[in-house]
Design a protein around this motif. Structure first.
Motif, mmCIF file in Angstrom:
data_model
loop_
_atom_site.group_PDB
_atom_site.id
_atom_site.type_symbol
_atom_site.label_atom_id
_atom_site.label_comp_id
_atom_site.label_asym_id
_atom_site.label_seq_id
_atom_site.Cartn_x
_atom_site.Cartn_y
_atom_site.Cartn_z
ATOM 1 N N LEU A 63 -3.368 -28.742 28.117
ATOM 2 C CA LEU A 63 -2.894 -27.743 27.163
ATOM 3 C C LEU A 63 -1.375 -27.692 27.102
ATOM 4 C CD1 LEU A 63 -5.491 -24.893 27.745
ATOM 5 C CD2 LEU A 63 -5.314 -26.439 25.803
ATOM 6 N N ARG A 74 1.605 -20.947 19.410
ATOM 7 C CA ARG A 74 0.216 -20.986 18.970
ATOM 8 C C ARG A 74 -0.721 -21.242 20.145
ATOM 9 N NH1 ARG A 74 -0.988 -25.329 14.436
ATOM 10 N NH2 ARG A 74 0.711 -24.123 13.508
ATOM 11 N N THR A 75 -0.331 -22.192 20.979
ATOM 12 C CA THR A 75 -1.155 -22.511 22.146
ATOM 13 C C THR A 75 -1.132 -21.378 23.160
ATOM 14 O OG1 THR A 75 -0.522 -24.826 21.789
ATOM 15 C CG2 THR A 75 -1.631 -24.306 23.848
ATOM 16 N N VAL A 77 -0.796 -18.109 22.632
ATOM 17 C CA VAL A 77 -1.655 -17.010 22.187
ATOM 18 C C VAL A 77 -3.127 -17.374 22.379
ATOM 19 C CG1 VAL A 77 -2.388 -15.685 20.176
ATOM 20 C CG2 VAL A 77 0.049 -16.092 20.578
ATOM 21 N N ALA A 78 -3.481 -18.621 22.055
ATOM 22 C CA ALA A 78 -4.867 -19.054 22.226
ATOM 23 C C ALA A 78 -5.278 -18.991 23.697
ATOM 24 C CB ALA A 78 -5.044 -20.468 21.685
ATOM 25 N N VAL A 79 -4.381 -19.418 24.580
ATOM 26 C CA VAL A 79 -4.687 -19.397 26.015
ATOM 27 C C VAL A 79 -4.833 -17.963 26.512
ATOM 28 C CG1 VAL A 79 -3.750 -19.912 28.310
ATOM 29 C CG2 VAL A 79 -3.665 -21.649 26.510
ATOM 30 N N LEU A 81 -5.861 -15.415 24.826
ATOM 31 C CA LEU A 81 -7.147 -14.918 24.350
ATOM 32 C C LEU A 81 -8.294 -15.428 25.222
ATOM 33 C CD1 LEU A 81 -6.678 -15.227 20.481
ATOM 34 C CD2 LEU A 81 -6.876 -13.110 21.795
ATOM 35 N N VAL A 82 -8.199 -16.681 25.642
ATOM 36 C CA VAL A 82 -9.232 -17.248 26.509
ATOM 37 C C VAL A 82 -9.219 -16.544 27.870
ATOM 38 C CG1 VAL A 82 -9.999 -19.323 27.718
ATOM 39 C CG2 VAL A 82 -9.257 -19.468 25.342
ATOM 40 N N THR A 175 -1.069 -10.227 24.735
ATOM 41 C CA THR A 175 -1.440 -11.080 23.604
ATOM 42 C C THR A 175 -0.946 -10.507 22.292
ATOM 43 O OG1 THR A 175 -3.440 -11.757 24.813
ATOM 44 C CG2 THR A 175 -3.376 -12.208 22.443
ATOM 45 N N LEU A 179 1.833 -12.344 19.925
ATOM 46 C CA LEU A 179 1.513 -12.706 18.545
ATOM 47 C C LEU A 179 2.565 -12.173 17.577
ATOM 48 C CD1 LEU A 179 -0.749 -14.086 16.911
ATOM 49 C CD2 LEU A 179 -1.808 -11.831 16.652
ATOM 50 N N GLU A 184 7.757 -19.154 17.150
ATOM 51 C CA GLU A 184 7.182 -20.479 17.318
ATOM 52 C C GLU A 184 8.288 -21.470 17.634
ATOM 53 O OE1 GLU A 184 5.109 -22.702 18.448
ATOM 54 O OE2 GLU A 184 3.576 -21.854 17.142
#
Length: 480
Positions: A63, A74-75, A77-79, A81-82, A175, A179, A184
């Protein structure tokens, strides 16, 4: 140029990375409670730690590379959330199987470390980068200590499930702020994800770390352990070949061969072996009943409080490292940090009859952790191209984890190799184990002396400290 809200950006990164570091150690002191509450065996309960270790080892470099390619925010925020989903699942887990699955999901958060370092490099002014990385490293190091110290009081006052409910609230808020406010990153790597490299990297890491974590249960000479070690060697060679031939490697081996990178990774391996093993065995030592001839029969909460000097020292020295690095250099701080670890463990091997001695050892070792963590991160970030930051720092964290797994496994053999009739280890087992860890930290200090120092006349700033050929045709080394 740095963008606005760098303080808020740092707060978000520090919170996310700190929570993940805390999750690494938070559950360890509570494993007996989890075992009893979920009606499972001790060997099964250890998979709560093993699953997390394997997952983090696999996802951290992968990742980190994906963040370099598609965007770090982007990565990130995704991490987050996971990780949020993993904490929620763990808090609600009705049985040990679901808790282990939740820990696998949480392990994805290992990518928060390389992503955070990359965002700092992209978003902060060059003069602020070393200090910010040192501060973030201090938070990461302290996070592991917070987990050890806080686990006992949380479980005693509430319930082991609150070890996950509290991170749910913190990660959810982090998070939302990330966001909205984290920009970015403008720096993107070219190419694509090498999925063959990702699969092979995941496979050899699992094949190596799984027998290391389970050898005590399976037996070092068992067919499973020896077979997995053999498979790990074969897969590692295949991974090297695949990465060398790939046009878009997951881990650029040319970057890994830079003098400042491979020497720093060597220190990470050796120091990680000493650090993680101490975190694993020092609480067990102080919790051993004094009837064994050593130990203090301390509770989980008391043993955590004896580690409090380590937590405070590692945070303070990590913050201080950012101020000292421009004066004495990251190499000197890394060497000093590893040497302090060796001194602390040497003291522990010789003197451990009183609780104040344990507290002193914890404090001195904490100073070493703070200096070493901050210096390693700065050396790696300052030595690789911006588009390789995530993958390189992720691999450094992985190498430290691998060292920790090996150090803990070998120390376990020394400690539990001979047991008293009561089933408790002999005191000599701990003495031999602490002596080994002192030797590993001393070796780390000697390896740190090999880290190259860039000559002042060739300094061209952090952006050029990437291993690119200099006018003389030699790679540029990071200022140490």
């Amino acid at each position: 140029m740095p963008r606005k809200s760098t303080r808020l950006t740092f707060a978000v990164l520090a919170t996310g990375a700190g929570v993940f570091a805390m999750l690494q150690s938070l559950i360890a002191p509570a494993l007996p409670t989890v075992q009893h509450a979920l009606h499972t065996s001790q060997s099964t309960a250890t998979w709560v730690m093993t699953a997390y270790l394997l997952s983090a080892s696999v996802f951290t470099p992968i990742l980190g590379r994906i963040g370099d390619l598609i965007g770090k925010k982007r990565t990130l925020v995704a991490v987050l959330l996971v990780v949020l989903a993993g904490c929620l699942l763990a808090a609600l887990a009705p049985n040990i199987g679901m808790l282990i699955v939740a820990r696998v999901v949480q392990g994805v958060g290992g990518a928060l470390f390389p992503l955070s370092f990359g965002i700092i490099r992209d978003e902060f002014a060059p003069s602020e980068v070393p200090g910010s990385i040192s501060n973030l490293s201090a938070v990461i190091a302290a996070g592991g200590g917070v987990g050890i110290v806080a686990a006992g009081p949380i479980v005693s006052a509430l319930d082991y499930r609150w070890l996950f409910w509290i991170p749910v609230a913190v990660v959810a808020a982090t998070t939302l702020i990330a966001l909205r406010y984290v920009p970015e990153s403008p720096s993107r790597a070219e190419g694509r994800v090498s999925w063959l490299g990702a699969v092979l990297l995941s496979a050899w890491l699992v094949a190596l770390l799984l027998p290391l974590s389970q050898a005590g249960t399976w037996g070092w000479g068992s067919a499973r352990v020896l077979g997995l070690f053999a498979v790990a060697v074969v897969l590692f060679v295949l991974w090297l070949l695949a990465e060398a031939r790939s046009r878009s490697p997951l881990i650029d081996l040319r970057v890994m061969r830079l003098p400042a990178v491979w020497t720093t990774n060597t220190v990470a391996f050796l120091f990680g072996a000493g650090m993680y093993a101490l975190w694993s065995f020092l609480p067990a030592f102080v919790q051993t009943p004094s009837s064994a001839g050593y130990g203090f029969g301390a509770s989980v909460t008391t043993s955590g409080l004896l580690m409090l000097p380590m937590l405070l020292a590692m945070f303070c020295s990590g913050i201080l490292s950012g101020r000292l690095a421009p004066v004495v250099g990251a190499k000197a701080l890394l060497t000093t940090g590893a040497a302090l670890g060796a001194v602390a463990l040497g003291f522990l091997a010789l003197w451990h009859a009183a609780q104040w001695q344990i507290a002193v050892v914890a404090g001195v070792f904490g100073l070493g952790i703070g200096l070493a963590f901050a210096s390693m991160a700065n050396l790696i970030v300052g030595s690789v191209p911006p588009e390789q930051t995530g993958a390189a720092t992720g691999m450094n964290a992985n190498i430290r984890t691998i060292g920790g797994s090996i150090g803990a496994a070998v120390t376990s053999v020394l400690v539990t190799g001979r047991l008293q009739p009561s089933g408790l280890p002999y005191g000599s087992g701990y003495t031999h184990g602490f002596t080994l860890l002192a030797a590993l930290c001393l070796a780390a200090a000697l390896a740190a002396l090999l880290v190259p120092v860039r000559r002042a006349g060739r300094a061209t700033g952090t952006a050029r400290a990437t291993g690119e050929p200099s006018e003389a045709g030699r790679p540029t080394a990071v200022r140490g």
